[in-house]
Enzyme design. Structure first.
Site, PDB file in Angstrom:
ATOM      1  N   LEU A  81       0.817  -1.216   0.000  1.00  0.00           N
ATOM      2  CA  LEU A  81       0.000   0.000   0.000  1.00  0.00           C
ATOM      3  C   LEU A  81       0.851   1.268   0.000  1.00  0.00           C
ATOM      4  CD1 LEU A  81      -2.720  -1.112   2.585  1.00  0.00           C
ATOM      5  CD2 LEU A  81      -2.717  -1.394   0.095  1.00  0.00           C
ATOM      6  N   GLN A 104     -10.006  -0.613 -15.721  1.00  0.00           N
ATOM      7  CA  GLN A 104     -10.556  -1.470 -14.662  1.00  0.00           C
ATOM      8  C   GLN A 104     -11.797  -0.819 -14.041  1.00  0.00           C
ATOM      9  OE1 GLN A 104      -8.176  -3.678 -11.557  1.00  0.00           O
ATOM     10  NE2 GLN A 104      -8.695  -1.915 -10.319  1.00  0.00           N
ATOM     11  N   HIS A 107      -3.525   4.273  -2.189  1.00  0.00           N
ATOM     12  CA  HIS A 107      -4.502   3.371  -1.554  1.00  0.00           C
ATOM     13  C   HIS A 107      -5.162   4.056  -0.360  1.00  0.00           C
ATOM     14  CE1 HIS A 107      -1.755   0.245  -3.395  1.00  0.00           C
ATOM     15  NE2 HIS A 107      -2.924  -0.148  -3.828  1.00  0.00           N
TER      16      HIS A 107
HETATM   17  O1  PAF Z   1      -6.549  -2.712  -8.632  1.00  0.00           O
HETATM   18  C1  PAF Z   1      -6.168  -3.725  -7.984  1.00  0.00           C
HETATM   19  O2  PAF Z   1      -5.344  -3.627  -7.077  1.00  0.00           O
HETATM   20  C2  PAF Z   1      -6.727  -5.089  -8.356  1.00  0.00           C
HETATM   21  O3  PAF Z   1      -6.914  -5.214  -9.720  1.00  0.00           O
HETATM   22  C3  PAF Z   1      -8.005  -5.439  -7.579  1.00  0.00           C
HETATM   23  C4  PAF Z   1      -9.142  -4.491  -7.949  1.00  0.00           C
HETATM   24  C5  PAF Z   1      -7.734  -5.381  -6.086  1.00  0.00           C
HETATM   25  C6  PAF Z   1      -8.450  -6.861  -7.941  1.00  0.00           C
HETATM   26  O4  PAF Z   1      -7.497  -7.804  -7.611  1.00  0.00           O
END
Ligand code: PAF
Length: 285
Positions: free
Chosen positions: A33, A158, A37
């Site tokens: 992290l 994503q 994050h």
């Molecule tokens: O973005 C990330 O860290 C990953 O793709 C996730 C969303 C935790 C899925 O493993």
């Protein structure tokens, strides 16, 4: 901060929280992290405050199914003690740390695939990657049953794909997008930055400079081809940068655009040594 190490424990604690009242926000991560994050945790906390309170649960799970056979699963940075200390400091209420065997049981035959969005752009560079992401996020949603979940805008494809998946499958989770956190020199925060050599680290802010130029050109009315050329020239001037892709797409659905009439997103994937960095910027014509 509660530390939860198995799916049955996560389910039991979620049940207790339901009885106690308040909403739950999930922050899905793969650990290692950084401040980016922690801004997801802060956004989760703000949303809960708007909703009358509740709990933030961060998951830490290095998901094997989103790594290709030649990708960096084994070298993905892991630092559980450091991660837990950071989450405590950020005011996270609980951390879910499942084992691979907890999430992927023998004999499993089901996966989730967002057929269009998962196969374009990074999905072409990393076949199977978004299927792994969509599957694990669905499983985490089913296990933790959050009311909302926070995702960074840095992983723009994503985020777009998860929004599509939640809408398509009627998953009752509100998606909270969180702006990219950057280092002082503009480099987007990423767990992968740790693996850059000092020379590559010094070169990597070229991505942010290229995005600045692309954004300015689009704002001045440039077409996609012209903005793309300018971005390519800036990246090519940095000998340590190996361009993997430069795309400018509709910011809403990632469809192709030639002359932007509404916001577009500039998406870059550039290698430095064996580290693939991505970055993005939404640009308004
Ligand atoms: O973005 C990330 O860290 C990953 O793709 C996730 C969303 C935790 C899925 O493993």
């Amino acid at each position: 901060m509660q530390i939860i190490r198995s799916t049955p424990d996560m389910r039991a604690i979620r049940q207790d929280w339901r009885q106690a009242g308040g909403k739950v926000v999930l922050v899905p991560t793969m650990g290692a992290l950084h401040d980016g994050h922690l801004s997801l945790v802060a956004r989760a906390r703000d949303w809960l405050d708007e909703q009358g309170g509740g709990r933030v649960v961060t998951s830490i799970f290095v998901n094997p199914t989103q790594f290709g056979p030649n990708e960096d699963l084994d070298r993905y940075p892991r630092d559980e003690a450091g991660d837990l200390a950071k989450l405590r400091g950020a005011g996270c209420d609980a951390v879910f740390l499942p084992q691979v065997s907890d999430i992927y049981r023998p004999g499993a035959q089901t996966h989730v695939e967002v057929a269009g969005l998962g196969r374009i752009l990074m999905g072409r560079l990393r076949p199977g990657h978004f299927r792994g992401v969509a599957t694990v996020v669905t499983k985490l949603f089913n296990i933790a049953q959050p009311d909302a979940a926070a995702f960074g805008e840095k992983d723009y494809q994503q985020l777009t794909l998860i929004r599509r998946m939640v809408a398509d499958l009627d998953i009752p989770v509100t998606i909270l997008p969180v702006p990219t956190r950057r280092e002082a020199d503009g480099l987007a925060m990423s767990s992968r930055n740790q693996r850059l050599t000092p020379e590559d680290r010094a070169a990597a802010p070229v991505l942010a400079r290229a995005l600045d130029r692309g954004e300015a050109l689009i704002a001045d009315g440039a077409g996609v081809a012209q903005a793309r050329r300018a971005i390519r020239d800036i990246l090519r001037a940095e000998p340590r940068a190996e361009i993997r892709s430069i795309d400018i797409r509709d910011a809403e659905d990632l469809s192709r655009v030639t002359v932007p009439a509404r916001p577009v997103v500039i998406l870059l994937a550039v290698r430095f040594g064996d580290v693939l960095l991505i970055d993005q910027r939404v640009a308004h014509p």
